[in-house]
Enzyme design. Structure first.
Site: not given
Ligand code: GLN
Length: 498
Positions: A79, A154, A178
């Site tokens: 990532k 994400s 995420s």
């Molecule tokens: N969807 C969540 C956020 O936008 C989690 C994102 C993540 O785990 N990086 O904060």
């Protein structure tokens, strides 16, 4: 032999050992697929094909000379939140469009040391803020099961690249879901370990008290293979914790060797009605309940537990995560690295325009929300209150674990939605309702596929474990996957040959 990209990590290792194919064969196979098909998915931001080929050749030579590292020569990708020395590291943002990291994240170094071959850097929501990978400066990512749908986020690049058959394994990060939610949307298995299990050094910070790196693959055993080199205490991360060092693959193999026809006999699965709330899609509900029935058929017992109302958890998360983000992201100011605006008039203009032009709308929204709740006058009413509720959420999980070994829930309230739905922020945040409690409590959790909707989109079940019990989660999911085939289904893109 089936297509190389359909093989499990175990099969890749066995094939390399038996000289059925070389690491270079594997690397070329995946590069060819990426070159032919990633224009449809947009899962990669940066390709490192040339270094990958050289590393694969070197890996083949080392193996021929008797090097026994199991993951030697197995391809993967990172990532783009992880710093990679000498390779562009963008975190999905224009702010870092030109940032070539001078050092590597600890997990990147550890995975290199295991001998794995990195094919590049994977697309993601900007600074990991989002749930559908549409906020990337490098363009939205598409779901390999249906290109009109989002892959989740994400870590949408990590998940879609595996589901498309571009790589067998990927690193990812999870601040509020995420890893797990993209796993659910793309029909994969993904694990977020206990907070402190994996070093955060060199992982670009979103919300430091919640961020944790983990692995994504097609099965629990795949995830176990990649997680193994990632774990361990790191003196360069003050929140990394010294703890026993399990061997996940060995634990899985031992559990499998001992398994009878009721391999999960004795396992108590906690189910909380709070996780089957109003907003849960009916098809997701039905598939998750069917999987729980399969778990019972394998010997597990389901017990009722209570956890904090997920809506309270959601509000707590969306108070604390942006607060930490506003503080973490203050380092991006256009001075030493990253995006800088043209012709600044003075220092304030340089800061203001570099940040306004370099950050996208979702990141700016979080910085504004976080700065607000940290300001004098609001700090006690919002930030401190949320911290107190966080303590209660942790206590509710502790109480629930007095009655069960793992807790099961849907990973997300819906399957992957259409990119064109273009969700407003508040609706998107609601999709995180089942995953964020785990981060607030620092617990490990995984998502595993449990079937497809009528429209052919995957659905995931979340298993939450007690602190440090990744092994329990991985072996539980593995024993389930040994006797079911949800994790063996292929996306439309994975079925394409090139
Ligand atoms: N969807 C969540 C956020 O936008 C989690 C994102 C993540 O785990 N990086 O904060």
């Amino acid at each position: 032999m089936s297509e190389l990209h359909h093989l499990s990590t175990q099969q890749l290792i066995t094939g390399l050992q038996a000289k059925q194919f070389s690491s270079l064969d594997l690397t070329e196979h995946f590069i060819k697929r990426i070159d032919a098909l990633d224009s449809k998915i947009n899962s990669f931001i940066t390709h490192t094909s040339e270094t990958a080929r050289a590393q694969a050749q070197a890996a083949d030579e080392m193996r021929a000379q008797g090097d026994k590292r199991p993951l030697l020569g197995v391809p993967m990708a990172h990532k783009d939140i992880f710093c990679t020395q000498g390779v562009l590291t963008t975190c999905g943002s224009k702010m870092l469009h030109n940032f070539v990291s001078p050092y590597s994240a600890t997990i990147v170094t550890n995975i290199d040391k295991a001998g794995m071959i990195s094919l590049g850097k994977l697309n993601m929501d900007e600074f990991a803020m989002g749930s559908d990978s549409s906020s990337s400066y490098y363009g939205a990512v598409h779901n390999p099961w249906n290109l009109e749908h989002v892959p989740g986020g994400s870590s949408g690049g990590s998940a879609s690249a595996i589901a498309a058959g571009f790589i067998p394994l990927a690193t990812a990060s999870d601040t509020g879901g995420s890893i797990r939610q993209p796993a659910s949307f793309c029909g994969l298995t993904g694990i977020k370990p206990t907070y402190g299990r994996v070093s955060r050094f060199g992982m670009i910070a979103y919300a430091s008290s919640l961020d944790q790196a983990g692995s994504l693959g097609r099965s629990a055993k795949d995830c176990a293979y990649l997680l193994q080199p990632m774990i361990g205490h790191d003196p360069r991360d003050a929140t990394s914790i010294k703890h026993d060092m399990p061997n996940y693959v060995q634990d899985i193999n031992e559990a499998e060797a001992q398994a009878g026809d009721k391999p999960l006999a004795g396992l108590r699965i906690g189910v909380a009605k709070e996780y089957f709330s109003e907003g849960l899609n009916a098809e997701v509900d039905q598939l998750v309940r069917a999987a729980l029935q399969q778990y019972e058929d394998l010997g597990a017992t389901v017990v009722e537990v209570n956890i904090t109302d997920p809506e309270i958890t959601l509000a707590t998360y969306y108070m604390l995560a942006p607060a930490e983000a506003s503080s973490n992201l203050s380092r991006f100011d256009g001075v030493r690295f990253g995006y800088r605006c043209d012709n600044p008039k003075d220092l304030i203009d340089l800061y203001t325009r570099s940040r306004s032009e370099g950050f996208g709308p979702e990141v700016q929204r979080r910085i504004l929300m976080g700065t607000y709740s940290l300001s004098a006058g609001y700090f006690d009413a919002y930030y401190i209150k949320a911290q107190k509720i966080r303590r209660l959420i942790i206590k509710d999980f502790d109480d629930a674990f007095a009655h069960c070994d793992v807790i099961a829930s849907p990973t997300a309230p819906t399957a992957a939605y259409k990119l064109s739905e273009n969700l407003d922020p508040a609706t998107m945040y609601l999709g995180d309702v089942y995953t964020i409690g785990v981060n607030l409590a620092g617990l490990p959790a995984l998502s595993q596929p449990v079937g497809l909707t009528a429209a052919g989109l995957p659905v995931g079940l979340q298993l939450i474990g007690q602190h440090w019990q990744e092994s329990k989660l991985l072996t539980t999911a593995h024993l389930f996957q040994q006797r079911t085939d949800h994790h063996l289904q292929h996306s439309a893109i994975a079925k394409e040959t090139v």
